[in-house]
Motif scaffolding. Structure first.
Motif, PDB file in Angstrom:
ATOM      1  N   UNK A   1      50.403  23.501 -50.011  1.00  0.00           N
ATOM      2  CA  UNK A   1      50.473  23.693 -48.563  1.00  0.00           C
ATOM      3  C   UNK A   1      51.106  22.512 -47.847  1.00  0.00           C
ATOM      4  N   UNK A   2      51.080  21.318 -48.436  1.00  0.00           N
ATOM      5  CA  UNK A   2      51.547  20.119 -47.739  1.00  0.00           C
ATOM      6  C   UNK A   2      52.811  19.516 -48.329  1.00  0.00           C
ATOM      7  N   UNK A   3      53.100  19.781 -49.600  1.00  0.00           N
ATOM      8  CA  UNK A   3      54.219  19.104 -50.257  1.00  0.00           C
ATOM      9  C   UNK A   3      55.040  20.070 -51.098  1.00  0.00           C
ATOM     10  N   UNK A   4      56.231  19.623 -51.420  1.00  0.00           N
ATOM     11  CA  UNK A   4      57.143  20.352 -52.308  1.00  0.00           C
ATOM     12  C   UNK A   4      57.724  19.355 -53.299  1.00  0.00           C
ATOM     13  N   UNK A   5      57.715  19.700 -54.566  1.00  0.00           N
ATOM     14  CA  UNK A   5      58.336  18.866 -55.595  1.00  0.00           C
ATOM     15  C   UNK A   5      59.621  19.539 -56.061  1.00  0.00           C
ATOM     16  N   UNK A   6      60.706  18.769 -56.055  1.00  0.00           N
ATOM     17  CA  UNK A   6      62.009  19.306 -56.413  1.00  0.00           C
ATOM     18  C   UNK A   6      62.697  18.388 -57.414  1.00  0.00           C
TER      19      UNK A   6
END
Length: 394
Positions: free
Chosen positions: A109-114
């Motif tokens: 809900x708070x972060x995205x890892x790419x």
């Protein structure tokens, strides 16, 4: 009714509400290609004045809404926004740096890892703040895309306008030139995504700058004119191509670059020198675009009304001049138009209406979930195929 009578002072908003507006503006990417960076005050009748200034302001403050939460190897964890969560090629830009983002690997809900495809400038570490961009590539045609090019200068009415002149990578160039026009506040590098396809067409491509670009002369008032004076610099680029031996030209514009081309078509009798047009998420109606942005940010309608009137006054135009749909019946050359129905920066429905009204000449490419001027990012192969097919057909 005057603007002063229409807009009544509002009570000052709580700090939390003002903060939510600022975050929404930043996360929505409104500081992107069309550049409608609407960071609102806490409220007064002068808000319309500020809103108009943000639309026309050349030197707006850059917003850095995305923070690096973690970075290791070829993975980066960023603040989750609608943009960072979109698994399409993007870049992450920070003060002093640039990186190309790959696929989304994980999200909560708070972060995205790419994935990180490449750090092309600067260094990354946790805590760095930046913004995402659809331009992906940074540099010049050779450093970014391996294409030969020359730095040239177009003489505009305000002075020298730097440009890139890109020949076909193989074989001699023909005598049709493509003139590529970037959007509001965007670099010439906006064209780098499409440039290999343009070069492969066999035409020379002139990637132009215009007034108020960092490396170009400022306008006398140092304001963007939303295409209403910038079109003259596009005409100067056409004159440059003509003087260099071009038999005709194809015009390609992104966002406000598309608006500049539409303004050019209002004023220029091309007498057969225009061979075709390509528009990528063009601003077909500034009125609709500003109202859409304002609704997304819960801006009171009275403020938007005031801002539109001030824009008209500062540019010395009418509301009708900010809407190019009536030009559809004057379009007389093959035209390729890209539009994304989930564009949250430039209103897409006027573009669809324009294309439908000029259906005899327009090929409309419609996408969803790409966002503003990101049809290439959504599906590079499909975008390039459509563009290549169109260029061959004209």
């Amino acid at each position: 009714m005057t603007a002063q009578a229409q807009v009544q002072p509002r009570a000052q908003l709580p700090a939390a509400a003002a903060s939510r507006w600022a975050r929404r503006a930043a996360y929505a990417g409104i500081a992107g290609a069309a550049g409608l960076a609407v960071l609102l005050p806490t409220g007064t009748a002068g808000a319309g004045w500020l809103l108009a200034g943000q639309v026309l302001n050349v030197n707006g403050n850059r917003v850095y809404p995305v923070r690096v939460r973690a970075f290791a190897g070829n993975r980066i964890t960023l603040t989750r926004t609608p943009d960072t969560a979109r698994s399409i090629p993007l870049s992450f830009v920070w003060a002093g740096g640039h990186a190309r983002l790959g696929d989304v690997i994980a999200a909560d809900r708070a972060t995205v890892t790419r994935e990180i495809e490449a750090v092309t400038r600067g260094s990354l570490s946790a805590g760095v703040r930046g913004y995402t961009s659809g331009y992906v590539f940074e540099g010049d045609p050779h450093s970014a895309r391996g294409l030969p090019f020359d730095d040239v200068v177009v003489q505009g009415e305000l002075g020298a306008l730097p440009a890139w002149l890109v020949p076909p990578p193989a074989g001699p160039a023909d005598d049709t030139w493509i003139i590529a026009v970037h959007g509001r506040g965007a670099p010439r590098g906006e064209a780098l995504r499409a440039l290999p396809t343009l070069a492969a067409s066999g035409h020379r491509t002139l990637v132009v700058s215009y007034r108020n670009d960092p490396d170009a002369p400022p306008s006398p008032d140092r304001r963007f004119h939303l295409g209403h004076t910038e079109w003259r610099d596009v005409l100067s680029a056409i004159d440059y191509a003509r003087s260099a031996g071009a038999r005709d030209v194809i015009l390609m514009g992104w966002s406000m670059g598309g608006a500049a081309i539409l303004n050019l078509l209002r004023h220029w009798h091309h007498d057969g020198f225009l061979r075709g047009v390509v528009l990528d998420c063009p601003v077909v109606d500034w009125n609709a675009t500003l109202r859409m942005n304002a609704r997304q940010l819960n801006v009171p309608p009275a403020w938007t009304w005031t801002a539109l009137r001030l824009i008209q006054r500062r540019l010395d135009v009418r509301a009708a001049d900010l809407d190019y749909r009536p030009l559809a019946d004057r379009l007389d050359v093959p035209t390729l138009v890209y539009v994304d129905h989930d564009d949250r920066t430039v209103a897409p429905w006027p573009t669809v209406e324009f294309a439908n009204a000029a259906a005899e000449h327009v090929t409309l490419v419609e996408t969803r979930e790409a966002g503003h001027c990101r049809g290439w990012n959504l599906n590079p192969e499909a975008y390039e195929h459509r563009l290549s097919t169109f260029l061959k057909s004209v």
